[in-house]
Design a protein around this motif. Structure first.
Motif, PDB file in Angstrom:
ATOM      1  N   UNK A 256       3.550   0.777 -12.138  1.00  0.00           N
ATOM      2  CA  UNK A 256       4.834   0.460 -11.384  1.00  0.00           C
ATOM      3  C   UNK A 256       5.472  -0.603 -11.816  1.00  0.00           C
ATOM      4  N   UNK A 257       6.700  -0.443 -12.389  1.00  0.00           N
ATOM      5  CA  UNK A 257       7.414  -1.587 -13.084  1.00  0.00           C
ATOM      6  C   UNK A 257       8.241  -2.337 -12.047  1.00  0.00           C
ATOM      7  N   UNK A 258       8.076  -3.748 -12.087  1.00  0.00           N
ATOM      8  CA  UNK A 258       8.740  -4.584 -11.032  1.00  0.00           C
ATOM      9  C   UNK A 258       9.814  -5.341 -12.068  1.00  0.00           C
ATOM     10  N   UNK A 259      10.977  -5.142 -11.264  1.00  0.00           N
ATOM     11  CA  UNK A 259      12.240  -5.828 -11.744  1.00  0.00           C
ATOM     12  C   UNK A 259      13.079  -6.390 -10.726  1.00  0.00           C
TER      13      UNK A 259
ATOM     14  N   UNK B 290       0.888  -1.278   0.020  1.00  0.00           N
ATOM     15  CA  UNK B 290      -0.043   0.181   0.019  1.00  0.00           C
ATOM     16  C   UNK B 290       1.082   1.221  -0.091  1.00  0.00           C
ATOM     17  N   UNK B 291       2.029   1.136   0.832  1.00  0.00           N
ATOM     18  CA  UNK B 291       2.939   2.374   0.755  1.00  0.00           C
ATOM     19  C   UNK B 291       3.538   2.643  -0.474  1.00  0.00           C
ATOM     20  N   UNK B 292       3.945   1.433  -1.115  1.00  0.00           N
ATOM     21  CA  UNK B 292       4.382   1.360  -2.485  1.00  0.00           C
ATOM     22  C   UNK B 292       3.782   2.189  -3.308  1.00  0.00           C
ATOM     23  N   UNK B 293       2.359   1.728  -3.615  1.00  0.00           N
ATOM     24  CA  UNK B 293       1.434   2.214  -4.341  1.00  0.00           C
ATOM     25  C   UNK B 293       1.229   3.805  -4.198  1.00  0.00           C
ATOM     26  N   UNK B 294       1.077   4.278  -2.795  1.00  0.00           N
ATOM     27  CA  UNK B 294       1.109   5.585  -2.854  1.00  0.00           C
ATOM     28  C   UNK B 294       2.394   6.284  -3.152  1.00  0.00           C
ATOM     29  N   UNK B 295       3.433   5.833  -2.889  1.00  0.00           N
ATOM     30  CA  UNK B 295       4.624   6.453  -3.388  1.00  0.00           C
ATOM     31  C   UNK B 295       4.713   6.326  -4.921  1.00  0.00           C
ATOM     32  N   UNK B 296       4.226   5.208  -5.503  1.00  0.00           N
ATOM     33  CA  UNK B 296       4.084   5.164  -6.969  1.00  0.00           C
ATOM     34  C   UNK B 296       5.671   5.387  -7.698  1.00  0.00           C
TER      35      UNK B 296
ATOM     36  N   UNK C 195       0.878  -9.617  -8.419  1.00  0.00           N
ATOM     37  CA  UNK C 195      -0.508  -9.628  -8.610  1.00  0.00           C
ATOM     38  C   UNK C 195      -1.118  -8.173  -8.159  1.00  0.00           C
ATOM     39  N   UNK C 196      -0.694  -7.636  -6.937  1.00  0.00           N
ATOM     40  CA  UNK C 196      -1.051  -6.460  -6.378  1.00  0.00           C
ATOM     41  C   UNK C 196      -0.546  -5.395  -7.216  1.00  0.00           C
ATOM     42  N   UNK C 197       0.614  -5.041  -7.788  1.00  0.00           N
ATOM     43  CA  UNK C 197       0.773  -4.147  -8.540  1.00  0.00           C
ATOM     44  C   UNK C 197       0.456  -4.023  -9.953  1.00  0.00           C
ATOM     45  N   UNK C 198      -0.063  -5.172 -10.495  1.00  0.00           N
ATOM     46  CA  UNK C 198      -0.451  -5.297 -11.650  1.00  0.00           C
ATOM     47  C   UNK C 198      -1.545  -4.182 -12.082  1.00  0.00           C
TER      48      UNK C 198
END
Length: 369
Positions: free
Chosen positions: A148-151, A112-118, A141-144
């Motif tokens: 946000x690009x996940x690497x 949730x914090x990651x999504x807020x910071x984006x 799954x949550x960040x789809x």
């Protein structure tokens, strides 16, 4: 753009016409040209995922300290980093990042914090957490759909770190910087492996690596990697990780014992403050059951802090410096001309850009070979 995340030749032409009409700025046109020329960019990450980038990365979040230290090694400015792993404020080497938002540990990220910071880019570790759970799929799954690009990058393993440095350089458009650091890193590894790879088994000392009294790595294969690269033989190769019995150590009779410690900020200590390291070493030397073990009998027991070992916090991307120390421990004559302290100092000064004098601070190995 037309929604396909790419700047086509037609879209570039339209942008150029818009600039001529005064509808967009020269900076905007330069950005559009840049995206047209360099993107999309597809790179396979350390989890085997093919990840596509459609535009330059402007903000980065890290879930492991190894990633943060590697970003600094390839010249990524502090301003691009927008979130860091939890507890980073405990470690002085990361002082410039202490005021940033924390997003949990790699195996338990605060989504949730990651999504807020984006951030544009979220760097995650490719492996399982300490209990083996598949946290990565939960993250994906949550960040789809969030943009946000996940690497995935480990930034701590000698079998993949060089390639990861190169990939980061491509992703973040730091090709020259990553090439410079990669050359330094590979030069250190090469100076060790070039001398040890031809050593026959009978001339390789047996090595026992522990994290606590008879507590060993959960991944004996990974722990054996630096030992073998440094010209030794790990006594726990082929065994189940986690624990080893005193009887096993006695029967295997290691020539060298390495104790790893990782519960303090060793970078911040006075260089002469080896009390914690000495305590860990003395505990091994004083175990009654080990008095006839070759390593104890000959005093070849050494203590290393976590920055010098693969994948341990904070921060195992300095494993190549630990490898230089380990090679000198195992083969002092062969590596009489190698100065691991000088290698470490160059790394801190030239690539980490830290005002850090190893003659004054940093208690990371005892006794120093």
């Amino acid at each position: 753009m037309d929604g396909d995340m790419q700047v086509s030749a037609d879209e570039l032409r339209i942008a150029e016409e818009s600039f001529t009409k005064g509808e967009i700025s020269s900076d905007a046109l330069a950005e559009i040209r840049h995206i047209h020329d360099r993107y999309p960019l597809s790179i396979v990450d350390s989890a085997g995922r093919n990840v596509t980038f459609y535009r330059p990365i402007r903000s980065i979040a890290c879930t492991v300290s190894h990633q943060l230290e590697t970003l600094r090694s390839i010249g990524i400015p502090r301003a691009m980093v927008v979130a860091v792993p939890s507890d980073i404020e405990k470690y002085s080497i990361f002082q410039e990042y202490h005021d940033l938002p924390q997003i949990g540990h790699f195996y338990e990220p605060d989504l949730e914090q990651i999504i807020r910071i984006h951030p544009d880019l979220l760097l995650v570790h490719p492996g399982p957490g300490p209990t083996g759970q598949n946290y990565l799929q939960t993250v994906l799954d949550r960040l789809n759909g969030t943009g946000i690009t996940v690497f995935c990058l480990a930034c701590s393993r000698p079998d993949s770190y060089s390639e990861e440095i190169e990939k980061l350089g491509r992703i973040l458009e730091r090709g020259n910087e990553s090439a410079s650091f990669r050359a330094f890193y590979e030069g250190v590894l090469g100076s060790v492996i070039g001398r040890t790879e031809g050593i026959p088994d009978e001339e390789r000392p047996k090595v026992y690596v522990e994290y606590g009294p008879y507590r060993v790595s959960n991944n004996p294969i990974l722990d054996a990697m630096p030992v073998e690269m440094a010209g030794g033989r790990s006594i726990i190769t082929g065994r189940t990780g986690g624990e080893v019995s005193p009887e096993t150590v006695i029967v295997e009779d290691p020539d060298v014992i390495i104790r790893l410690v990782y519960d303090e900020d060793y970078d911040a200590k006075d260089a002469k403050d080896i009390s914690k390291l000495k305590f860990a070493r003395d505990e091994i030397l004083e175990r009654p059951e080990l008095q006839n073990v070759t390593a104890v009998r000959n005093g070849r027991v050494f203590v290393m802090a976590s920055p010098f070992w693969t994948y341990l916090p904070y921060s195992g991307c300095r494993h190549f410096i630990g490898l230089a120390y380990l090679a000198k421990i195992l083969h002092p004559d062969t590596f009489a001309d190698m100065d691991p302290r000088a290698v470490h100092q160059r790394y801190l000064t030239e690539f980490q850009h830290l005002d850090y004098d190893l003659n004054k601070r940093g208690a990371l190995i005892y006794p120093e070979p």
